[in-house]
Write an enzyme that holds these catalytic residues in place. Structure first.
Site, PDB file in Angstrom:
ATOM      1  N   TYR A   8     -11.237   7.894  -4.766  1.00  0.00           N
ATOM      2  CA  TYR A   8      -9.937   7.351  -5.174  1.00  0.00           C
ATOM      3  C   TYR A   8      -9.602   7.813  -6.592  1.00  0.00           C
ATOM      4  O   TYR A   8      -8.478   8.264  -6.869  1.00  0.00           O
ATOM      5  CB  TYR A   8      -9.983   5.831  -5.108  1.00  0.00           C
ATOM      6  CG  TYR A   8      -8.744   5.130  -5.629  1.00  0.00           C
ATOM      7  CD1 TYR A   8      -7.776   4.652  -4.753  1.00  0.00           C
ATOM      8  CD2 TYR A   8      -8.560   4.934  -6.998  1.00  0.00           C
ATOM      9  CE1 TYR A   8      -6.643   3.994  -5.233  1.00  0.00           C
ATOM     10  CE2 TYR A   8      -7.429   4.284  -7.479  1.00  0.00           C
ATOM     11  CZ  TYR A   8      -6.474   3.818  -6.593  1.00  0.00           C
ATOM     12  OH  TYR A   8      -5.358   3.178  -7.081  1.00  0.00           O
ATOM     13  N   ILE A  12      -0.961   5.979  -9.974  1.00  0.00           N
ATOM     14  CA  ILE A  12      -1.551   4.765  -9.398  1.00  0.00           C
ATOM     15  C   ILE A  12      -0.560   4.080  -8.466  1.00  0.00           C
ATOM     16  O   ILE A  12      -0.896   3.685  -7.336  1.00  0.00           O
ATOM     17  CB  ILE A  12      -1.993   3.795 -10.513  1.00  0.00           C
ATOM     18  CG1 ILE A  12      -3.230   4.346 -11.241  1.00  0.00           C
ATOM     19  CG2 ILE A  12      -2.292   2.408  -9.947  1.00  0.00           C
ATOM     20  CD1 ILE A  12      -4.487   4.419 -10.397  1.00  0.00           C
ATOM     21  N   VAL A  26      -0.307   6.195  -5.286  1.00  0.00           N
ATOM     22  CA  VAL A  26      -1.444   6.059  -4.385  1.00  0.00           C
ATOM     23  C   VAL A  26      -1.432   4.693  -3.707  1.00  0.00           C
ATOM     24  O   VAL A  26      -1.724   4.573  -2.509  1.00  0.00           O
ATOM     25  CB  VAL A  26      -2.767   6.271  -5.155  1.00  0.00           C
ATOM     26  CG1 VAL A  26      -3.956   5.835  -4.316  1.00  0.00           C
ATOM     27  CG2 VAL A  26      -2.911   7.740  -5.557  1.00  0.00           C
ATOM     28  N   GLU A  27      -1.099   3.653  -4.468  1.00  0.00           N
ATOM     29  CA  GLU A  27      -1.172   2.300  -3.934  1.00  0.00           C
ATOM     30  C   GLU A  27      -0.074   1.987  -2.919  1.00  0.00           C
ATOM     31  O   GLU A  27      -0.351   1.400  -1.868  1.00  0.00           O
ATOM     32  CB  GLU A  27      -1.121   1.284  -5.082  1.00  0.00           C
ATOM     33  CG  GLU A  27      -2.352   1.262  -5.953  1.00  0.00           C
ATOM     34  CD  GLU A  27      -3.582   0.741  -5.233  1.00  0.00           C
ATOM     35  OE1 GLU A  27      -3.438   0.004  -4.233  1.00  0.00           O
ATOM     36  OE2 GLU A  27      -4.702   1.082  -5.663  1.00  0.00           O
ATOM     37  N   THR A  28       1.155   2.339  -3.242  1.00  0.00           N
ATOM     38  CA  THR A  28       2.273   1.890  -2.391  1.00  0.00           C
ATOM     39  C   THR A  28       3.344   2.943  -2.166  1.00  0.00           C
ATOM     40  O   THR A  28       4.460   2.598  -1.751  1.00  0.00           O
ATOM     41  CB  THR A  28       2.948   0.654  -3.013  1.00  0.00           C
ATOM     42  OG1 THR A  28       3.493   1.012  -4.292  1.00  0.00           O
ATOM     43  CG2 THR A  28       1.981  -0.498  -3.170  1.00  0.00           C
TER      44      THR A  28
END
Length: 331
Positions: free
Chosen positions: A314, A123, A126-128
């Protein structure tokens, strides 16, 4: 009444006959909607009118943010193209590195919540990109612009703006200092302010919840987000699907919440390829590959991933990344 008179007197320089769009200035302290926020928050006695006026006086309208939010949504990419946005050898390798650098925090968070370390790592990846790309917009600018200048979602972003001001007050952080995405998402895990209030936790026990600079807090916060959305430790996330000749593909609506058990899906031509018992509820999902459609079953934990981001694309990308990182990670 005294509070309202003080606020109105401070803003007398702007005639209130003007429309919201006409007073959309860089100095948001004069904006009628900002004054509503100031009045509401000042009533709680956590804030003073003067300090809130100072914050909004420094908040700036960002036309670039409005452009990003208002342009037509891009055509949804097929799965085989979308996957490549988030899954690469580089992101896998960086995930392994992040795991190794934060092994103790990941172990502690996983043991406490039941959320596997690989899911937490994926997570954040994927996010940052593991904290490398957390956003360059001042959060106060992003949320003020969207709350006051973006009518379609003004109510949502006004709530997030209030939540943001409250969390900076609680944490003793300058509200003008924090940066995030153009929508106001923040830190390693890209939490919106309301998510921060609800799910962010102090992972290292230092008395502050820093999801911007402290990977331990970010790791525990992502894990807590999944726990609070009822992640079930040890349960399946996805499984392959075999189609019978009489399978009715019109039944696929890509609803991510499990709606029927595997026995029911098998009766209409879709058989699970995993070890899950027949009474396990699943959502039937379609993904477009280069050579045609591919079907997957998404179980309860897949649905939990979509509480972080509602896209079935996602959720699959995050889960596949998690597994690839785990395969390459050596404890």
């Amino acid at each position: 009444m005294k509070l309202r008179k003080t606020l109105l007197a401070t803003a007398m320089a702007i005639p209130f006959a003007l429309t919201t769009s006409q007073v959309a200035l860089a100095d948001y302290s004069k904006h009628p909607k900002a004054q509503e926020v100031i009045l509401e928050l000042a009533k709680s006695e956590e804030f003073t009118v003067d300090e809130l006026m100072a914050v909004f006086k420094s908040a700036a309208k960002q036309d670039r943010i409005l452009s990003l939010m208002s342009k037509p949504a891009e055509k949804v990419k097929p799965w085989y193209e979308y996957r490549n946005i988030f899954i690469s050898d580089r992101r896998v390798n960086q995930g392994v590195q992040f795991w190794n650098e934060n092994a103790d925090a990941l172990k502690a968070a996983s043991e406490k919540t039941g959320v596997p370390a690989k899911m937490i790592v994926a997570i954040i990846g994927v996010e940052t990109s593991y904290g490398r790309i957390t956003g360059s917009h001042r959060v106060i600018d992003a949320l003020s612009t969207l709350a006051f200048e973006y009518p379609r979602r003004s109510e949502f972003f006004t709530k997030e703006l209030k939540a943001y001001l409250k969390l900076t007050k609680e944490q003793g952080v300058d509200p003008l200092s924090l940066k995030g995405s153009y929508a106001g998402a923040m830190g390693y895990g890209q939490f919106m302010p309301s998510s921060y209030q609800a799910y962010a936790v102090d992972g290292d026990g230092d008395g502050k919840i820093d999801i911007w600079n402290n990977p331990t807090d970010a790791i525990h916060s992502v894990a807590n987000y999944f726990k609070q959305h009822k992640w079930q430790a040890g349960e399946s996330v996805m499984a392959g699907v075999t189609l019978f000749d009489d399978a009715d593909e019109s039944m696929v609506d890509n609803t991510v919440k499990p709606s029927a058990d595997l026995f029911a899906w098998a009766r209409i031509g879709f058989e699970g390829q995993g070890p899950e018992p027949g009474d396990t509820k699943a959502a039937l999902l379609r993904y477009d590959q280069k050579d045609g459609p591919e079907y997957k079953f998404g179980f309860h934990n897949f649905y939990v991933i979509t509480r972080y981001n509602r896209s079935r694309m996602y959720a699959r990308a995050a889960w596949e990344l998690a597994n690839l990182i785990e395969e390459k990670h050596t404890p």
